[in-house]
Design a protein around this motif. Structure first.
Motif, PDB file in Angstrom:
ATOM      1  N   PHE A 107       1.071  -1.422  -0.115  1.00  0.00           N
ATOM      2  CA  PHE A 107      -0.130  -0.020  -0.023  1.00  0.00           C
ATOM      3  C   PHE A 107       0.881   1.119   0.108  1.00  0.00           C
ATOM      4  O   PHE A 107       1.636   1.516   0.931  1.00  0.00           O
ATOM      5  N   THR A 108       0.542   1.961  -1.058  1.00  0.00           N
ATOM      6  CA  THR A 108       1.468   3.276  -1.084  1.00  0.00           C
ATOM      7  C   THR A 108       0.783   4.494  -0.950  1.00  0.00           C
ATOM      8  O   THR A 108      -0.338   4.591  -1.654  1.00  0.00           O
ATOM      9  N   PHE A 109       1.111   5.676  -0.291  1.00  0.00           N
ATOM     10  CA  PHE A 109       0.254   6.938  -0.398  1.00  0.00           C
ATOM     11  C   PHE A 109       1.332   7.940  -0.653  1.00  0.00           C
ATOM     12  O   PHE A 109       2.574   7.878  -0.163  1.00  0.00           O
ATOM     13  N   SER A 110       0.772   9.058  -1.163  1.00  0.00           N
ATOM     14  CA  SER A 110       1.651  10.126  -1.313  1.00  0.00           C
ATOM     15  C   SER A 110       0.910  11.457  -0.777  1.00  0.00           C
ATOM     16  O   SER A 110      -0.054  11.513  -0.503  1.00  0.00           O
ATOM     17  N   LEU A 111       2.118  12.325  -0.110  1.00  0.00           N
ATOM     18  CA  LEU A 111       1.416  13.518   0.550  1.00  0.00           C
ATOM     19  C   LEU A 111       2.400  14.710  -0.137  1.00  0.00           C
ATOM     20  O   LEU A 111       3.634  14.431  -0.528  1.00  0.00           O
ATOM     21  N   PRO A 112       1.625  15.911  -0.265  1.00  0.00           N
ATOM     22  CA  PRO A 112       2.331  16.773  -1.058  1.00  0.00           C
ATOM     23  C   PRO A 112       3.612  17.587   0.002  1.00  0.00           C
ATOM     24  O   PRO A 112       3.286  17.689   1.265  1.00  0.00           O
ATOM     25  N   ILE A 113       4.448  18.041  -0.699  1.00  0.00           N
ATOM     26  CA  ILE A 113       5.598  18.764   0.300  1.00  0.00           C
ATOM     27  C   ILE A 113       5.244  20.149   0.480  1.00  0.00           C
ATOM     28  O   ILE A 113       5.190  20.646   1.483  1.00  0.00           O
ATOM     29  N   THR A 114       4.720  20.678  -0.823  1.00  0.00           N
ATOM     30  CA  THR A 114       4.253  22.155  -0.575  1.00  0.00           C
ATOM     31  C   THR A 114       2.841  22.153  -0.427  1.00  0.00           C
ATOM     32  O   THR A 114       2.090  21.069  -0.981  1.00  0.00           O
ATOM     33  N   PRO A 115       2.211  23.170   0.074  1.00  0.00           N
ATOM     34  CA  PRO A 115       0.833  23.142   0.114  1.00  0.00           C
ATOM     35  C   PRO A 115      -0.154  22.837  -0.961  1.00  0.00           C
ATOM     36  O   PRO A 115       0.069  23.519  -2.139  1.00  0.00           O
TER      37      PRO A 115
END
Ligand SMILES: Nc1ncnc2c1ncn2[C@@H]1O[C@H](COP(=O)(O)OP(=O)(O)O)[C@@H](O)[C@H]1O
Ligand SMILES: [Mg+2]
Length: 199
Positions: A185-193
């Motif tokens: 399971f992989t998720f991504s989160l933004p580095i900048t808003p």
């Protein structure tokens, strides 16, 4: 306390913990469905977050003789996210990885920068999920034919909550899996808003 009382107390403790977990999930679902999932966004350091959890994770996994390996890229950038909710996502993915794996396997938690995001994955060497059932895992109250390996409880709510939390961050979540080999399971989160804080 008598010798007979202890197992009964342990059983009661387990049952009440399961009920509290289930109530928490139901409350989260109602918050999400009413559109009231407010994120408390800040720049968070994932390396710290992983370090804080490490001991608990190892303890939880060790009950099934499962090893946890961490593979965190050096100098990982901070992400713009709600720390409490990101922990909830990790808890869910990790508890699933443990719950659906057989003893003496390994779970790998990785984190890497990919473009303007950090990608975090939880990979297990468990039972895997049949391809035709993959689409249902992120839906509410949906469980696949893959069952817990040690009688753990299962409501089918965890991944639906996880998906909503990641969506609210402007991130993505997906799963790759092969029966008999394991799931990732992989998720991504933004580095900048990617989204602005709700007032
Ligand atoms: N790591 C995993 N390995 C195999 N199956 C999984 C894994 N994670 C989730 N699943 C499948 O997806 C279903 C939904 O997961 P989830 O929403 O977390 O519910 P729950 O953990 O309460 O069963 C599970 O019941 C299981 O069938
Ligand atoms: Mg779950």
């Amino acid at each position: 306390m008598s010798d007979e009382a202890l197992p009964a107390l342990e059983k009661m403790n387990k049952v009440s913990k399961t009920m509290v977990d289930m109530l928490d999930d139901l409350l989260d679902v109602s918050v999400i469905e009413s559109g009231r999932l407010d994120l408390n966004l800040e720049m968070i350091d994932l390396e710290n977050l992983f370090a804080d959890r490490r001991e608990t994770d190892i303890l939880l996994a060790s009950r099934k003789s499962i090893k946890i390996h961490q593979n965190i890229q050096d100098a990982l950038p901070s992400v713009h996210a709600d720390a409490y909710r990101v922990e909830q996502v990790l808890d869910n993915l990790l508890s699933n990885a443990i719950k659906f794996s057989i003893p003496d396997t390994m779970i790998t938690i990785s984190a890497d920068r990919v473009d303007n995001t950090v990608q975090i994955s939880v990979q297990d060497e468990g039972q895997g999920i049949p391809q035709e059932e993959l689409a249902m895992v992120f839906q509410e109250f949906q469980r696949t034919t893959i069952k817990p390996t040690a009688g753990e409880s299962s409501t089918g709510l965890g991944l639906a909550i996880v998906r909503h939390i990641i969506d609210a961050h402007g991130g993505r979540i997906w799963v790759e899996s092969e029966v008999g080999r394991g799931s990732n399971f992989t998720f991504s989160l933004p580095i900048t808003p990617a989204i602005t804080q709700a007032e």
